[in-house]
Enzyme design. Structure first.
Site, PDB file in Angstrom:
ATOM      1  N   GLY A  13      12.483   8.457  -6.488  1.00 36.66           N
ATOM      2  CA  GLY A  13      13.331   8.003  -5.387  1.00 36.66           C
ATOM      3  C   GLY A  13      14.028   9.219  -4.809  1.00 36.66           C
ATOM      4  N   CYS A  20      10.143  11.054 -12.305  1.00 36.61           N
ATOM      5  CA  CYS A  20      10.978  11.787 -11.343  1.00 36.61           C
ATOM      6  C   CYS A  20      12.410  11.241 -11.319  1.00 36.61           C
ATOM      7  CB  CYS A  20      10.326  11.783  -9.964  1.00 36.61           C
ATOM      8  SG  CYS A  20      11.030  13.060  -8.901  1.00 36.61           S
ATOM      9  N   TYR A  21      12.837  10.611 -10.238  1.00 37.82           N
ATOM     10  CA  TYR A  21      14.200  10.049 -10.228  1.00 37.82           C
ATOM     11  C   TYR A  21      14.390   9.114 -11.420  1.00 37.82           C
ATOM     12  CZ  TYR A  21      18.294   7.360  -8.804  1.00 37.82           C
ATOM     13  OH  TYR A  21      19.524   6.756  -8.776  1.00 37.82           O
ATOM     14  N   HIS A  30       5.001  13.881 -11.034  1.00 35.60           N
ATOM     15  CA  HIS A  30       4.396  12.614 -10.600  1.00 35.60           C
ATOM     16  C   HIS A  30       2.988  12.460 -11.170  1.00 35.60           C
ATOM     17  CE1 HIS A  30       7.427  11.303  -7.685  1.00 35.60           C
ATOM     18  NE2 HIS A  30       7.669  12.594  -7.552  1.00 35.60           N
ATOM     19  N   GLU A  33       1.115  10.002 -10.987  1.00 35.26           N
ATOM     20  CA  GLU A  33       0.290   9.084 -10.196  1.00 35.26           C
ATOM     21  C   GLU A  33      -0.486   9.773  -9.076  1.00 35.26           C
ATOM     22  OE1 GLU A  33       3.481   9.394 -10.224  1.00 35.26           O
ATOM     23  OE2 GLU A  33       4.431   9.025  -8.281  1.00 35.26           O
ATOM     24  N   SER A  72     -11.054  -9.810  13.484  1.00 33.79           N
ATOM     25  CA  SER A  72     -11.697  -8.769  14.271  1.00 33.79           C
ATOM     26  C   SER A  72     -13.124  -8.554  13.799  1.00 33.79           C
ATOM     27  CB  SER A  72     -10.917  -7.460  14.116  1.00 33.79           C
ATOM     28  OG  SER A  72     -11.092  -6.971  12.799  1.00 33.79           O
ATOM     29  N   GLY A  73     -13.447  -9.072  12.623  1.00 38.39           N
ATOM     30  CA  GLY A  73     -14.754  -8.787  12.051  1.00 38.39           C
ATOM     31  C   GLY A  73     -14.697  -7.572  11.151  1.00 38.39           C
ATOM     32  N   GLY A  74     -13.574  -6.861  11.161  1.00 42.11           N
ATOM     33  CA  GLY A  74     -13.388  -5.728  10.259  1.00 42.11           C
ATOM     34  C   GLY A  74     -13.129  -6.236   8.847  1.00 42.11           C
ATOM     35  N   VAL A  75     -13.198  -5.304   7.895  1.00 43.82           N
ATOM     36  CA  VAL A  75     -13.078  -5.703   6.489  1.00 43.82           C
ATOM     37  C   VAL A  75     -11.735  -6.379   6.204  1.00 43.82           C
ATOM     38  CG1 VAL A  75     -13.153  -4.872   4.111  1.00 43.82           C
ATOM     39  CG2 VAL A  75     -14.461  -3.700   5.876  1.00 43.82           C
ATOM     40  N   ASP A  76     -10.655  -5.785   6.688  1.00 39.85           N
ATOM     41  CA  ASP A  76      -9.343  -6.260   6.276  1.00 39.85           C
ATOM     42  C   ASP A  76      -9.056  -7.683   6.784  1.00 39.85           C
ATOM     43  OD1 ASP A  76      -9.229  -3.745   5.262  1.00 39.85           O
ATOM     44  OD2 ASP A  76      -7.952  -2.937   6.846  1.00 39.85           O
ATOM     45  N   SER A  77      -9.263  -7.888   8.079  1.00 41.79           N
ATOM     46  CA  SER A  77      -8.933  -9.222   8.579  1.00 41.79           C
ATOM     47  C   SER A  77      -9.913 -10.248   8.006  1.00 41.79           C
ATOM     48  CB  SER A  77      -8.892  -9.259  10.109  1.00 41.79           C
ATOM     49  OG  SER A  77     -10.155  -9.068  10.658  1.00 41.79           O
ATOM     50  N   SER A  78     -11.145  -9.832   7.725  1.00 44.43           N
ATOM     51  CA  SER A  78     -12.116 -10.775   7.151  1.00 44.43           C
ATOM     52  C   SER A  78     -11.713 -11.197   5.752  1.00 44.43           C
ATOM     53  CB  SER A  78     -13.510 -10.149   7.077  1.00 44.43           C
ATOM     54  OG  SER A  78     -13.933  -9.785   8.359  1.00 44.43           O
ATOM     55  N   LYS A 111      -7.688   0.338   0.385  1.00 39.72           N
ATOM     56  CA  LYS A 111      -8.952  -0.087   1.006  1.00 39.72           C
ATOM     57  C   LYS A 111     -10.028  -0.461  -0.021  1.00 39.72           C
ATOM     58  CE  LYS A 111     -11.104  -0.364   5.018  1.00 39.72           C
ATOM     59  NZ  LYS A 111     -10.462  -0.915   6.228  1.00 39.72           N
TER      60      LYS A 111
END
Ligand code: XMP
Length: 510
Positions: free
Chosen positions: A55, A82-83, A168, A170, A222-228, A366
């Protein structure tokens, strides 16, 4: 049996979801909770472990986030990062000081005997980003790592299962960070690693069902991956209370409109409204040459079409957005210069009558969204689609957009995509497409002179699409593509390959 859970307690750091993602990569289910979550709530969840994030604050600042000290007495393993590591030191009676200069970047750290560093090299590169440092650890703790500028890069009380690292683990720059997180999860928290995407899908669908109840949901597809993926997930949760609106704006790739429609109608039986607004969009774009003007026109037109459809459907309670985690981070960068006005289909129409937005993918990266898509039964081909910009082919037609140019581009682009897939490069090249320039040049075909369009091929490799390198496509693949395009697509007599990285270029040409 209940899934094991690790809690990431969020103290406002930049990498909180990344920590969660790394934990999920280790097959342990993980939730990010704000530091204001009460101790009782945490206890009730029976976590196998807790990770305190970084943080931006200093623990001595009274306004900085703190936590009830009793958390250290629960007997649940804790890893402070970290913090989070400074907070643990401060709360348990150690001391934190402010260094005159910030320690930032890749730093060589020397580790010593600790379960956290099992199978980690004694000298290991870690990512540091801090000004405050721990100058005395609390009683009962021992220092387990240090760097040149940081006397306490890690410390622990193994008996109480309390661990802390100043760096970090990660981020990728910490070369053995994943191993350290693995050690914490498996050797300290004794996780079994029982989490798979299937559980996430099930849980998320259940939660959506509860939240939506018998109300109505609207999704711009939209036909894109995310909205599908978002649409399919909501459909699993509430069936025909979901309506998807898919706007065919005439700027889609070859056969794309029909492909999207087939998957959603046939495979999922989703309530789908396809709006054929080709003429409307192309009409609006007439005369537009300047890239930003095109983008703005498309963005506005989309919202108008969407609103008109939403009105027909009537009052809806929720609007779905396919926002994924990197979008959340990027939109946080408020002062960044606008290079291009990105218009995401699903961008917020202002006058649509809905109460709330649902963003079911907001915590995922993604590749996790892709895995979720597979889990929900979307076809592989669909899930592995390359990104496609909201303004579609409009930003790949240089100069004025005409039907002729769009047709040429669609055919050429389809050939390029076919050849890339045939060469088995479709997963290793992250984005590839054709661009039709506004330039004609002289060629010779058969015995005659031609005066036709020049097309460019663009292909890039990238992790994050913020920077990108041009893909070293084998010459024979380029050759086949070029021959086929010139032979099979009318009015093209010259192909060029774009060999600029981003920056200084961008991925799309407009
Ligand atoms: P640039 O051209 O900015 O593109 O290097 C980076 C990535 O973003 C995509 N892109 C867009 N995506 N709406 C979108 O949803 C847009 O307006 C837009 N413009 C570019 C581009 O395809 C690449 O993946």
């Amino acid at each position: 049996m209940k899934n094991e859970l690790v809690i990431v307690l969020d103290f406002g750091g930049q990498y909180n979801q990344l920590i969660a993602r790394r934990v999920r990569e280790e097959k342990v289910y993980c939730e990010v909770l704000p530091y204001k979550t009460s101790l009782d709530q945490i206890r009730a969840k029976e976590p196998k472990g807790i990770i305190f994030t970084g943080g931006p604050n200093s623990v001595y600042d009274p306004a900085s986030p703190h936590y009830d000290k009793a958390i250290f007495e629960l007997g649940i393993p804790i890893l402070g990062i970290c913090y989070g590591s400074q907070l643990m030191a401060y709360e348990l009676g150690g001391s934190v000081a402010t260094a005159p200069t910030r320690e930032y970047g890749k730093t060589e750290v020397r580790t010593s005997q600790s379960v956290l560093f099992e199978d980690v090299h004694e000298k290991t590169v870690c990512w540091m980003s801090h000004t405050d440092y721990i100058d005395r650890v609390p009683e009962g703790f021992k220092v387990t790592a240090y760097s040149k500028a940081c006397p306490c890069a890690a410390y622990e009380d193994a008996e109480r299962k309390l661990y802390a690292v100043q760096f970090h683990p990660e981020v990728n720059h910490t070369e053995e960070g994943q191993r350290m997180l693995h050690n914490f999860l498996y050797r300290v928290c004794k996780c079994r690693g029982d989490w798979v995407m299937k559980d996430y899908a099930k849980r998320a669908v259940m939660e959506l069902r509860e939240k939506i109840g018998d109300r109505k949901v609207l999704c711009a597809l939209s036909g894109g991956v995310d909205s599908s993926v978002a649409a399919v997930m909501i459909h699993k949760a509430v069936g025909d209370r979901l309506t998807c609106v898919f706007v065919d704006n005439g700027l889609l790739r070859k056969n794309e409109g029909d492909e999207v429609e087939t998957v959603f109608r046939k495979q999922y039986d989703i309530n789908l409204v396809r709006v054929n607004a080709q003429e409307r969009f192309l009409g609006r774009l007439k005369g537009a040459v300047e890239p930003e003007a095109k983008r703005k026109a498309i963005g506005e037109e989309f919202i108008r079409v969407f609103e008109a459809e939403a009105e027909k459907i009537g009052k809806v309670d929720f609007l779905v957005q396919g926002t994924i985690y990197p979008d959340v981070i990027e939109s946080g960068a408020g002062d960044a210069a606008v290079i291009k006005s990105h218009h995401n289909v699903g961008g917020l129409p202002e006058h649509v009558d809905f109460k709330e937005i649902i963003e079911p993918l907001r915590d995922l990266f993604k590749d996790e969204v892709r895995r979720l898509g597979i889990e929900l039964g979307l076809p592989e081909k669909f899930v592995w689609r390359q990104p496609f910009p909201g303004p579609g082919l409009a930003v790949r037609v240089i100069g004025e957009i005409t039907e002729e140019k769009l047709d040429i581009l669609r055919d050429a682009d389809a050939i390029f995509r076919e050849e890339i897939a045939r060469a088995g490069l479709d997963r290793s090249i992250n984005q590839y497409f054709a661009v039709i320039t506004d330039m004609r040049s002289v060629g010779v075909m058969g015995d005659g002179r031609t005066y036709d369009y020049t097309l460019a091929l663009r292909a890039v490799t990238t992790d994050d699409f913020m920077t990108a390198d041009w893909a070293r496509i084998p010459y024979d693949v380029l050759e086949r593509t070029s021959n086929r395009i010139v032979n099979e697509v009318k009015n093209v007599n010259r192909l060029v390959y774009d060999i600029t990285s981003k920056p200084p270029a961008t991925i799309e040409w407009e």
